[in-house]
Design an enzyme around this catalytic site. Structure first.
Site, PDB file in Angstrom:
ATOM      1  N   LYS A 143      -1.609   2.956   9.481  1.00 46.84           N
ATOM      2  CA  LYS A 143      -3.098   2.616   8.874  1.00 46.84           C
ATOM      3  C   LYS A 143      -3.983   1.931   9.440  1.00 46.84           C
ATOM      4  CE  LYS A 143      -1.176  -1.139   5.861  1.00 46.84           C
ATOM      5  NZ  LYS A 143      -0.686  -1.404   4.701  1.00 46.84           N
ATOM      6  N   ARG A 144      -3.638   1.188  10.681  1.00 47.82           N
ATOM      7  CA  ARG A 144      -4.345   0.388  11.254  1.00 47.82           C
ATOM      8  C   ARG A 144      -5.461   1.320  12.008  1.00 47.82           C
ATOM      9  NH1 ARG A 144      -2.658  -5.523  13.562  1.00 47.82           N
ATOM     10  NH2 ARG A 144      -2.169  -5.906  11.453  1.00 47.82           N
TER      11      ARG A 144
END
Ligand code: GLU
Length: 501
Positions: A253-254
């Site tokens: 998700k980064r």
């Protein structure tokens, strides 16, 4: 034999596209063989598991059109299907495996374990901890036992040699036992670990095929051994290739939104997302890109899964989505749009913010349109501020993003508490601090409460917009990120203290 497959997500955080991907292939395999597919909630990590997260797993998988024959919410005769409700079952199997001598109570303290590991590392070679490393004199064990010292239960594993196990897609795989430590089966708080609970459940739930992500491949030797210790047949294993970011790193998700809810809010059709997930590592015999779930299931053959890391690429997904949207009739399109964005439960909370600000109804869309759009149309100039420099702003956005990622219950009060606390640590006035968030989220500083807006657009869209703002402002270099990460550790501790006060 009835084919029975399962997906076993942990309800920690947002429902991940990887969960849907694994669920889809398990379901396809089960349906193709006239079998059953079940959903099990692996919530043994009580500190991180939440009911909200469990609910979003159900909602988002259903939104995608996936269904399960058995599960915590639909029942079934092999339940309970939530691991937190199966503690007594695990305790029984812990007793059994201790009694058979295939596991042992380990009274080693954390400090001793650190020392043991350091010693192994120094010696070179494999660093896994074995019984020969862990065992204590009988006298010491007796002393610690009578002092009621905490202990864990660990399984015995061979000290050396090679373990061979089979994977449906890879054939026989060999792993050196030297790499595999005496896995903890029960933690000192009496809770089972993933490994014990997973094997016991797969057996009792009569799972015939375990289709899961590649990241579990290294657990297979321990699981195989546990099946042997209990005297059970092991299900067939199949490890699916991991979804990757366009730069080939593991989907995270980064770098890429990973929550199914983000894709829903971003206006992807569930059929298109499911179609795209089916394309991850798999293809139709005629290689066509667009197909329905029914078409996939008709043509499904797990042997067509290719092991090259499938890339989850938002641009390709958007293209596929455009095909699906264009195929709708006008009436269907209209119905979709209304269902997606114009339901009263999503429109109603907006009214109280815009009603006091409008003169005419024509003002509504310009004021509230950002709630229904994707990334706002902003440039570096949009972020120009009289007192906050660009570099400081990027830093504040990134730290804020990390704070937003730490929120478990997405509500205005929590967003506010964290961002206000962060502003304080940075010595910036709240108003000046929030400016960048207004622009990031609403595209302009002249909008109504940005905290309410974030609550309404949800965690994934909020984070995605903040991330987008950081990029628009030039992003953060790898080196810069490292430095910031370090600085953030102290900041985050300060914030946690503030929040507790
Ligand atoms: N709870 C594990 C997960 O979150 C399940 C892994 C498995 O399928 O064995 O992915």
């Amino acid at each position: 034999m009835t084919v029975r497959t399962r997906v076993a997500p942990s309800p920690t955080g947002d429902p991940h596209v990887g969960t849907a991907y694994i669920a889809l292939f398990n379901l396809a395999f089960a349906r193709q063989h006239g079998g059953e597919f079940l959903l099990r909630i692996e919530d043994t990590d009580q500190a991180r598991s939440t009911k909200e997260s469990e609910q979003t797993i159900y909602d988002s998988l259903r939104w995608l059109g996936l269904e399960w024959d058995e599960g915590p919410d639909v029942g079934g005769d092999k339940g309970p299907y939530r691991q937190s409700e199966r503690r007594e079952i695990y305790a029984e199997y812990i007793e059994k495996i201790l009694a058979s001598g295939h596991a042992f109570k380990c009274y080693r303290t954390a400090a001793e374990l650190d020392e043991l590991r350091a010693k192994k590392q120094e010696a070179g070679g494999f660093s896994a901890l074995k019984y020969s490393d862990l065992k204590l004199d009988d006298k010491v064990v007796a002393e610690r036992e009578s002092a009621n010292a905490p202990f864990v239960v660990r399984m015995h594993v061979p000290e050396e040699g090679v373990c061979t196990f089979s994977d449906m897609l890879r054939g026989d795989i060999e792993m050196d036992w030297g790499m595999i430590d005496c896995q903890i089966l029960m933690k000192s708080d009496g809770m089972p670990t993933y490994h014990l609970a997973n094997v016991v459940d797969d057996h009792l739930m009569e799972i015939s095929h375990v289709i899961r992500g590649e990241e579990w491949l290294s657990s297979a030797p321990k699981h195989q051994l546990l099946y042997k210790y209990f005297g059970w047949d092991m299900p067939v294993l199949c490890h699916m290739p991991l979804l990757r970011n366009p730069d080939k790193s593991k989907l995270s998700k980064r770098k890429n939104p990973t929550s199914i809810l983000y894709y829903q809010r971003m206006g992807f059709m569930p059929e298109a997302l499911l179609n795209y997930l089916a394309r991850m590592g798999w293809s139709m015999p005629d290689e066509r890109e667009q197909f329905t779930r029914a078409e996939m299931f008709e043509n499904f053959d797990i042997r067509r899964v290719s092991l090259g890391g499938p890339i989850f690429d938002q641009d390709k997904l958007s293209w596929l989505n455009s095909q699906w949207l264009r195929d709708l009739s006008e009436d269907e399109f209209m119905a979709k749009f209304v269902e997606w964005g114009l339901q009263s439960d999503s429109v109603k909370p907006v009214i109280k913010h815009i009603q006091p600000r409008v003169e005419r109804l024509t003002d509504v869309v310009p004021l509230a349109g950002f709630l229904l759009s994707g990334m706002p149309d902003v440039t570096e100039e949009s972020f120009a501020h009289k007192s906050v420099e660009k570099d400081a702003m990027v830093k504040q956005l990134q730290m804020g993003l990390w704070q937003l990622e730490a929120i478990r219950h997405w509500e205005k009060s929590e967003i506010q508490a964290r961002l206000f606390a962060l502003a304080k640590t940075q010595g910036v006035k709240v108003k000046d601090f929030l400016f960048a968030y207004f622009v990031a989220v609403a595209g302009t500083a002249n909008s109504f409460s940005v905290l309410d807006s974030m609550e309404m657009i949800g965690p994934d869209m909020s984070r995605a917009r903040v991330r987008h703002a950081i990029e628009v402002l030039g992003g953060i270099s790898k080196k810069g990120m490292k430095k910031l990460d370090k600085e953030y550790r102290t900041v985050s501790e300060e914030i946690e203290t503030q929040l507790r006060a």
